[in-house]
Design a protein around this motif. Sequence first.
Motif, short mmCIF file in Angstrom:
data_model
loop_
_atom_site.label_atom_id
_atom_site.label_comp_id
_atom_site.label_asym_id
_atom_site.label_seq_id
_atom_site.Cartn_x
_atom_site.Cartn_y
_atom_site.Cartn_z
N GLU A 228 -2.65 1.23 8.59
CA GLU A 228 -1.32 1.68 8.28
C GLU A 228 -0.48 1.25 9.58
OE1 GLU A 228 0.45 2.42 5.52
OE2 GLU A 228 -1.02 3.08 4.02
N ARG B 103 -0.22 7.76 -2.58
CA ARG B 103 1.15 8.37 -2.60
C ARG B 103 1.93 7.41 -1.88
NH1 ARG B 103 2.87 12.83 0.40
NH2 ARG B 103 1.34 12.94 1.44
N ALA C 241 -10.07 3.12 5.48
CA ALA C 241 -9.15 2.67 4.24
C ALA C 241 -8.61 1.25 5.01
CB ALA C 241 -8.01 3.69 3.96
N HIS C 242 -7.45 0.67 4.30
CA HIS C 242 -6.79 -0.31 4.92
C HIS C 242 -5.81 0.11 6.16
CE1 HIS C 242 -2.89 0.70 3.03
NE2 HIS C 242 -3.87 0.59 1.92
N GLY D 41 0.89 -1.31 0.02
CA GLY D 41 -0.03 0.03 -0.03
C GLY D 41 0.87 1.34 -0.04
N PRO D 42 0.34 2.21 0.10
CA PRO D 42 -1.21 2.63 0.34
C PRO D 42 -1.93 2.44 -1.00
CG PRO D 42 0.06 4.77 0.25
CD PRO D 42 0.91 3.68 0.19
N ALA E 164 0.63 13.45 9.62
CA ALA E 164 1.81 14.22 8.71
C ALA E 164 1.48 13.95 7.13
CB ALA E 164 3.19 13.70 9.08
N TYR F 38 -4.19 4.58 12.62
CA TYR F 38 -3.36 3.58 11.97
C TYR F 38 -3.56 2.20 12.07
CZ TYR F 38 -0.59 7.48 10.02
OH TYR F 38 -0.06 8.54 9.55
N ALA G 235 -8.28 2.16 11.57
CA ALA G 235 -8.88 2.99 10.50
C ALA G 235 -10.38 3.10 10.80
CB ALA G 235 -8.54 2.19 9.15
N ALA H 175 7.33 10.24 6.03
CA ALA H 175 6.30 11.33 6.69
C ALA H 175 6.43 11.40 8.03
CB ALA H 175 4.83 10.62 6.42
N HIS H 176 6.95 10.44 8.87
CA HIS H 176 6.98 10.56 10.47
C HIS H 176 8.29 10.59 10.92
CE1 HIS H 176 3.04 8.43 9.53
NE2 HIS H 176 2.54 9.59 9.95
#
Lengths: 299, 299
Positions: A165, A88, A162-163, A72-73, B265, B233, B236, A185-186
Amino acid sequence: MSQTANSKIYAAIEGGGTKFLVGIFNANRELLAKKTLKTQSPAETLGACTRFIQEDSRRFGKLTALGIAHFGPLNTLPSSPDYGKLGRTPKPGWSHFDLLGFVKEALGTQLPIRIETDVNGAVLAEYAWGAGQGINNLLYLTIGTGIGGGALVNGALLHGYAHTEMGHIALPRLPDDDFEGVCPAHGDCFEGLCTGPAIAARWGMPATQLPDEHPAWQLEASYIAKALRNYAYTLAPERIILGGGVMDRRFLFPMIRAAFIDEMAGYGEPSVDLDKYIVPSGFKGDAGLYGAFKLALEA
Amino acid sequence: MSQTANSKIYAAIEGGGTKFLVGIFNANRELLAKKTLKTQSPAETLGACTRFIQEDSRRFGKLTALGIAHFGPLNTLPSSPDYGKLGRTPKPGWSHFDLLGFVKEALGTQLPIRIETDVNGAVLAEYAWGAGQGINNLLYLTIGTGIGGGALVNGALLHGYAHTEMGHIALPRLPDDDFEGVCPAHGDCFEGLCTGPAIAARWGMPATQLPDEHPAWQLEASYIAKALRNYAYTLAPERIILGGGVMDRRFLFPMIRAAFIDEMAGYGEPSVDLDKYIVPSGFKGDAGLYGAFKLALEA
């Protein structure tokens, strides 16, 4: 051409950040043909996958369905106009790629196809035939190029807006650990601290080259245990299966179990033998491929 | 005596660490009588609840069922020999108390009873009649005397090896925050840092006396946002409902939403208006009581 159940032929693609696996199965779960490909551009990689399916499935009969278990995503909601498209991603060329559209273009719009994340595929395969059989509340976690989790709740895939993460949860840092992490991102989320690439960036050499005695592994086990604590308190899974390249270091399992017990601190921990609670995958590195096959069966 | 649906009478108990609510409902969800009790010993508190139910329900008709939404840890698996018993808790006198046994002794073994955690009751009530109607993947979080979460996944309660213990996840500490936390098991887990008692211990005065401008609240919002990131996360959820005494400070909501966006983020966040994503309870402080009523309806 009429087909008996046993003559049905299914194709399965596991799409990972480092490699793709593509397989042809019959309805008896026999892997008739398999190919491993290095992950390159979407068109190159998936083009090679669909060519393999077209050429090799023909030898065995008409293709009944295709299952794809992909990193994913990824939009996995069939009702969405973006179903089967990637989101993305830092992987060059892959952002917003129309996976389902590409595969339909190559294999025909009539072929039934089901797409899920790699970890959701894996948890379905572990539940059906692997290390999670009969466990209705099950967590599969991969720790490799990336980190992701797939969960079953009441025997069904956990899906929300969504799924999940799961790799991107925030964790407390260990004392004196100031590695900034590799998540674009983090920074220092679980994935930013503990993937194969994170280990390589932290220690200056590929994770595969670090010897078993290296302090990297105790650090790794400590962070993994913190993450498992958070998943245990949030999902209360009846079993946690750990897969992915990093977990090929089997000596990590007892280290993770010991650190997990410390993390739970006697509060709300599962009342089962931890050797049966935190376990390796029931597949030899291809849980995702069998997951994709399971998706094909359900397509 | 035969009863039409509308003449059916239900009793509901919400058991909290600070106070208990007990109510008598009819099948139209009308609250016919209600009493609030300070939480004392189990025998005193539940004795008062069952006396109220016996005396007050009689005025309205024969009792059809009882629902209990109670603080944990609590065995909520009807198939377990320990169903309806509390686990180990720091609340003096409550560890291992046989809640179901006590209530059956007082009200008769024939009465249908369903017991759940307070937050699982609350999420059922929010889903049926409150701020989560029609949201099949829903998270209710209480932040008060304790912190706990109840989740629906695919429209059903999330239950695993036990009920969840979402308050006990590990979080990264904010820079320069060295408060040790008040959780007897973990110290500075989410619950250890952010409950009403944690706020009081940190700032040396009851949370209710801290003015709105106090820096306590930005700190509180920042930690809550980190926790919500981890739940987002991992689960969801399509909506997150925040209840409990601390969340009566409504100005926390925009602070939490802003901090949540920073935490995510730009990666894997829900693609909805955050004003509709992180929301207050649809009940005025008694989501748990209505949850207990919902449990009675299903008993």
